[in-house]
Scaffold this motif. Sequence first.
Motif, short mmCIF file in Angstrom:
data_model
loop_
_atom_site.label_atom_id
_atom_site.label_comp_id
_atom_site.label_asym_id
_atom_site.label_seq_id
_atom_site.Cartn_x
_atom_site.Cartn_y
_atom_site.Cartn_z
N THR A 68 98.40 -116.18 46.58
CA THR A 68 99.50 -115.94 44.65
C THR A 68 99.68 -116.54 43.60
O THR A 68 98.50 -116.50 42.70
N GLN A 69 101.15 -116.18 43.01
CA GLN A 69 100.61 -116.99 40.97
C GLN A 69 100.52 -118.25 41.40
O GLN A 69 100.20 -118.58 40.53
N ASP A 70 100.84 -119.26 42.61
CA ASP A 70 100.65 -121.04 42.87
C ASP A 70 99.45 -121.11 42.64
O ASP A 70 99.23 -122.15 42.24
N GLN A 71 98.77 -120.14 44.22
CA GLN A 71 97.58 -120.89 44.55
C GLN A 71 96.94 -119.98 45.27
O GLN A 71 97.62 -118.50 45.41
N TRP A 72 95.57 -120.99 45.47
CA TRP A 72 94.56 -119.42 46.37
C TRP A 72 94.48 -120.34 47.52
O TRP A 72 93.68 -121.23 47.36
N GLN A 73 94.70 -119.59 48.60
CA GLN A 73 94.11 -119.94 50.05
C GLN A 73 92.91 -119.81 50.34
O GLN A 73 92.73 -118.88 50.36
N THR A 74 91.59 -120.74 50.68
CA THR A 74 90.67 -120.20 50.92
C THR A 74 90.01 -120.20 52.80
O THR A 74 90.18 -121.63 53.24
N ASP A 75 90.18 -119.66 53.39
CA ASP A 75 90.16 -120.03 55.28
C ASP A 75 88.55 -119.16 55.55
O ASP A 75 88.55 -118.01 55.21
N TYR A 76 87.97 -120.22 55.55
CA TYR A 76 85.60 -119.35 56.33
C TYR A 76 87.08 -119.51 57.76
O TYR A 76 86.67 -120.63 58.89
N ARG A 77 86.55 -118.21 58.58
CA ARG A 77 86.46 -118.02 59.75
C ARG A 77 85.22 -117.90 59.91
O ARG A 77 84.40 -117.02 59.91
N ASN A 125 78.97 -125.02 56.40
CA ASN A 125 78.86 -124.66 57.89
C ASN A 125 77.90 -123.47 57.82
O ASN A 125 77.62 -122.33 57.24
N ASN A 126 77.50 -123.37 59.56
CA ASN A 126 75.79 -122.56 59.12
C ASN A 126 76.11 -121.57 60.44
O ASN A 126 74.98 -121.32 60.90
N GLN A 127 76.84 -121.01 60.68
CA GLN A 127 77.70 -119.95 62.10
C GLN A 127 78.54 -118.53 60.86
O GLN A 127 77.91 -118.93 59.51
N ARG A 128 78.10 -117.80 61.42
CA ARG A 128 78.33 -117.05 61.44
C ARG A 128 80.10 -116.02 61.36
O ARG A 128 80.64 -116.96 61.67
N GLY A 129 80.08 -115.70 60.58
CA GLY A 129 82.15 -115.21 60.34
C GLY A 129 82.01 -114.98 58.72
O GLY A 129 80.94 -113.50 58.27
N SER A 171 82.84 -112.82 71.94
CA SER A 171 83.55 -114.43 71.07
C SER A 171 84.58 -114.72 70.74
O SER A 171 85.34 -113.45 70.11
N SER A 172 84.74 -116.14 70.90
CA SER A 172 86.45 -115.89 70.05
C SER A 172 86.07 -116.42 68.04
O SER A 172 84.95 -116.21 68.26
N VAL A 173 86.90 -116.85 67.98
CA VAL A 173 87.25 -117.13 66.42
C VAL A 173 87.61 -118.00 66.18
O VAL A 173 88.74 -118.22 67.44
N ARG A 174 87.64 -118.98 65.23
CA ARG A 174 88.07 -119.93 64.47
C ARG A 174 88.80 -120.31 63.02
O ARG A 174 87.30 -119.80 62.43
N THR A 175 89.30 -120.72 62.45
CA THR A 175 89.15 -120.64 61.05
C THR A 175 88.52 -122.69 61.07
O THR A 175 89.54 -123.29 61.65
N ASP A 176 87.22 -122.47 60.61
CA ASP A 176 86.71 -124.05 60.59
C ASP A 176 86.99 -125.04 59.33
O ASP A 176 87.60 -126.20 59.41
N ALA A 177 87.40 -124.46 58.03
CA ALA A 177 88.02 -124.76 56.86
C ALA A 177 88.85 -123.90 56.86
O ALA A 177 88.27 -122.92 56.05
N SER A 178 90.03 -124.95 55.47
CA SER A 178 90.55 -124.70 54.84
C SER A 178 90.61 -124.95 53.31
O SER A 178 91.25 -125.76 53.10
N PHE A 179 90.50 -124.19 51.87
CA PHE A 179 90.69 -124.98 51.27
C PHE A 179 92.09 -123.97 49.93
O PHE A 179 91.74 -122.88 50.44
#
Length: 528
Positions: A489-498, A478-482, A508-516
């Motif tokens: 946690t001990q079981d899982q890592w979550q990454t949100d691209y804002r 994704n080529n936008q800014r943010g 501007s508004s903001v959104r979560t473009d993708a989560s892994f």
Amino acid sequence: MGVKNSDDGWTAYKRRDFLQKAGSALTVTSFGATGITAAESEGKNPKDEDYFTLGVASGDPLPTSVVLWTRLAPEPLQAGGGMPDHIVPVQWQIATDENLEHTVQVGTELADPEFAHAVHIEVDGLEPNTEYYYQFRVGFQTSPIGRTKTAPTTGASFDSFKFAFASCQAWYHGYYTAYEYMAKDDLDLVIHLGDYIYEYAIDENGEERNTEVPEVFQSETNTLEEYRLRYALFKTDPHLQAAHSNAPWIVTWDDHEVDNNYADEISEGDDPASKFLTRRANAYQAFYEHLPIRPSRMPDGPDMTLYHQLSFGDLIDINLLDTRQYRSDQVCGDGWVEDCDERFDTSRTMLGTEQEQWLVDNMTSSDATWNVLAQQIFFSQRESNKMNSMDAWDGYVPARDQLIDVMSQDEVTNPIVITGDVHANYQADIKTDFDNPDAEIVGTEFIGTSITSGKDGSEMTDFGRRVINQNGHISYYNNQRGYVRCEVTQDQWQTDYRVVPYVTQPESSVRTDASFVVDAGAPGAIRK
């Protein structure tokens, strides 16, 4: 000096000790309620002076310690910040509540013109994994109140951690709207991965900011005063100040804090080493002066030991790297090239021998669930039409292969690499052989876009399509800014691209473009 376990705020301050400390310097200027201040001597009302135009910050959280920072600059875009050429006492206070009613320590630090009237206060004796609030005071003026948090005890049971990372904030390319939203997140930490400033000349109209800038900004930075003014300009942004005051930060640099694509003693313009090292010394001092860095890391001329590790209980170890100060020079140019055999030269280094061994030792001895490399430049292979970037790890293949070999060892648990620099969001799986679709995945890399650099951008580009198509281990672009937000946690890592849809205009508004997510014990990211 300070008063501990006091709950009556500034009144707990021991005036006699303050006067003794202030009096130890022959050229201390008093900014108290009595006496003649520098502002009064210039016909100003000291009650109207704002010494905290650059905000407040905290950083480098340890279990019982944190660094508090501010810089006195009533006229931040003037040489010297509008301050007298004298030492000025700055009072500080830290409490367990945001109203500062339950004070645990207070004290005084002397703001010295030698360091641009910046203060770096190492507060010790704090409780682990505890939220604190702090404030500074000079005479009649108090700073905004900042929030910080200590780390949990190293190795202690710790279940969750939330942080954000960011990089690349060209002030003249747009508004720091991403920081507005980051400041609203309930974060334990912010990691800045470089390009906090840019050294380039700025158009007299401030480009996308459409704000006239003084002449000193209209040429490239070289002197100490020019670097100081550049930091001051960038730090006047209220959203950046809000993000600093909301959580402790750890920071590293990339190239633009000094000079584009520099490598160790070699500048982009191939200046004589002695000339460039003078410039690097100026840049490193200004970097230190404007960020919440421990005084023990104060630069020594053109040298500054910036890499270090922070641990957060038994959950996460963060290794903050320096990929600029010790690297071999780029080969085959510093851009995108094809067929460069020199990038496979085993004698070339990215981290330098000492830092590399330090990192290997940290990774192989860590007892944390997650092992993080927080660093500046694209780590995974990123080919486009058989071309690679020589300024990234693609230009230092054996050095990267050595680290991937370490990541593949059983004693290195859940390696994660977080990266800035490239002004776009990516997700990449780290493999033992990037050209083999069946090769083992040993870790995950999350690459974050810029705060503003590159202006508005777009969701997808032709370059992004090529990278996705030609690199099977890269699954997202994704080529936008943010900025990037991570919950661990001990079981899982979550990454949100804002991401924000634009930065060339404010609000501007903001959104979560993708989560892994990455499951502990299962390297490689899965898109939610």
